[in-house]
Design a protein around this motif. Structure first.
Motif, PDB file in Angstrom:
ATOM      1  N   CYS A  17      -6.681  -0.912  -0.517  1.00 24.38           N
ATOM      2  CA  CYS A  17      -6.268  -1.008   1.123  1.00 24.38           C
ATOM      3  C   CYS A  17      -7.344  -1.173   1.558  1.00 24.38           C
ATOM      4  CB  CYS A  17      -5.373  -0.015   1.117  1.00 24.38           C
ATOM      5  SG  CYS A  17      -4.761  -0.304   2.639  1.00 24.38           S
ATOM      6  N   CYS A  20      -0.318   3.067   4.092  1.00 21.83           N
ATOM      7  CA  CYS A  20      -0.089   2.813   4.823  1.00 21.83           C
ATOM      8  C   CYS A  20       1.124   1.109   4.765  1.00 21.83           C
ATOM      9  CB  CYS A  20      -0.994   2.435   6.025  1.00 21.83           C
ATOM     10  SG  CYS A  20      -1.991   0.435   4.719  1.00 21.83           S
ATOM     11  N   CYS A  29       1.008  -1.218   0.168  1.00 24.92           N
ATOM     12  CA  CYS A  29       0.361   0.149   0.283  1.00 24.92           C
ATOM     13  C   CYS A  29       1.115   0.857  -0.275  1.00 24.92           C
ATOM     14  CB  CYS A  29      -1.094  -0.154   1.282  1.00 24.92           C
ATOM     15  SG  CYS A  29      -1.250   1.245   1.188  1.00 24.92           S
ATOM     16  N   CYS A  41      -6.082   0.083   5.518  1.00 24.55           N
ATOM     17  CA  CYS A  41      -5.868   1.548   5.765  1.00 24.55           C
ATOM     18  C   CYS A  41      -7.595   2.854   5.121  1.00 24.55           C
ATOM     19  CB  CYS A  41      -4.808   2.145   5.671  1.00 24.55           C
ATOM     20  SG  CYS A  41      -4.485   2.676   3.986  1.00 24.55           S
TER      21      CYS A  41
HETATM   22 ZN   LIG Z   1      -2.975   1.279   3.126  1.00 25.17          ZN
END
Ligand SMILES: [Zn+2]
Length: 193
Positions: free
Chosen positions: A44, A16, A13, A47
């Motif tokens: 994602c 994050c 990601c 997050c």
């Molecule tokens: Zn993420």
């Protein structure tokens, strides 16, 4: 509209940095009377980050697209590239391209829905009376447009000619030199008039 997933992969990601959870999905979308568009979406679940980009395979000249928003035009296909500025002058909405701006394929109603959620977000951020009043006013107009009770103008300016409004009713103009220079590639925001 025909969608075909051509590639799907698990990535790290970009927000994050968690490994092995976020997905990048590449789709080819065939748009009648326009051609093929590649859409890449990163999601994602960890997050909540989500971002999409589109790439059109044909390169056009810089262009300004003008369409009347009315009850008969709500389902007209709109291709908005990351580089396009979108304006509805009657209700004081202007979204300019920026690092966070998304490319998307939708219809006129979908553009209105995107604006609606952007204004709702802004309402949560700006709590002063003036912003609240303006925000609610804009939301009202968007609702009337979506219900087909009001008319307005959808203007899309794309310096790279990657965007399109796919309709015989659309007016396509050249972007004058001076206006082309003024077009932002900076950050995006919703502007109240
Ligand atoms: Zn993420």
């Amino acid at each position: 509209m025909d969608d075909q997933t051509i590639n799907e992969m698990v990535i790290k990601c970009p927000v994050c940095s968690i490994e092995g959870v976020a997905k990048s999905i590449m789709k080819e979308i065939e748009i009648p009377h326009f051609g093929k568009v590649m859409e890449t979406t990163i999601k994602c679940p960890s997050c909540g980050f989500k971002h999409s980009d589109i790439i059109t395979l044909e390169q056009n000249d810089p262009a300004k697209y003008i369409l009347e928003i009315n009850k008969n035009n709500l389902s007209i296909r709109v291709v908005r590239s990351q580089s396009a500025t979108v304006i509805i002058p009657e209700i004081g909405i202007k979204v300019e391209p920026g690092p966070k701006s998304e490319g998307y394929v939708t219809n006129v109603e979908g553009v209105l829905t995107r604006f609606e959620s952007a204004v709702k977000k802004a309402l949560n951020l700006f709590e002063d009376d003036e912003s609240q009043k303006n925000g609610l006013d804009v939301l009202n107009h968007i609702k009337e447009l979506k219900d087909g009770n009001e008319n307005a103008t959808l203007i899309m300016l794309d310096p790279f000619g990657q965007s399109n409004i796919v309709s015989d009713n659309v007016e396509i103009l050249e972007i004058p030199e001076d206006e082309l220079r003024e077009l932002k590639t900076g950050f995006s925001y919703i502007e109240d008039t």
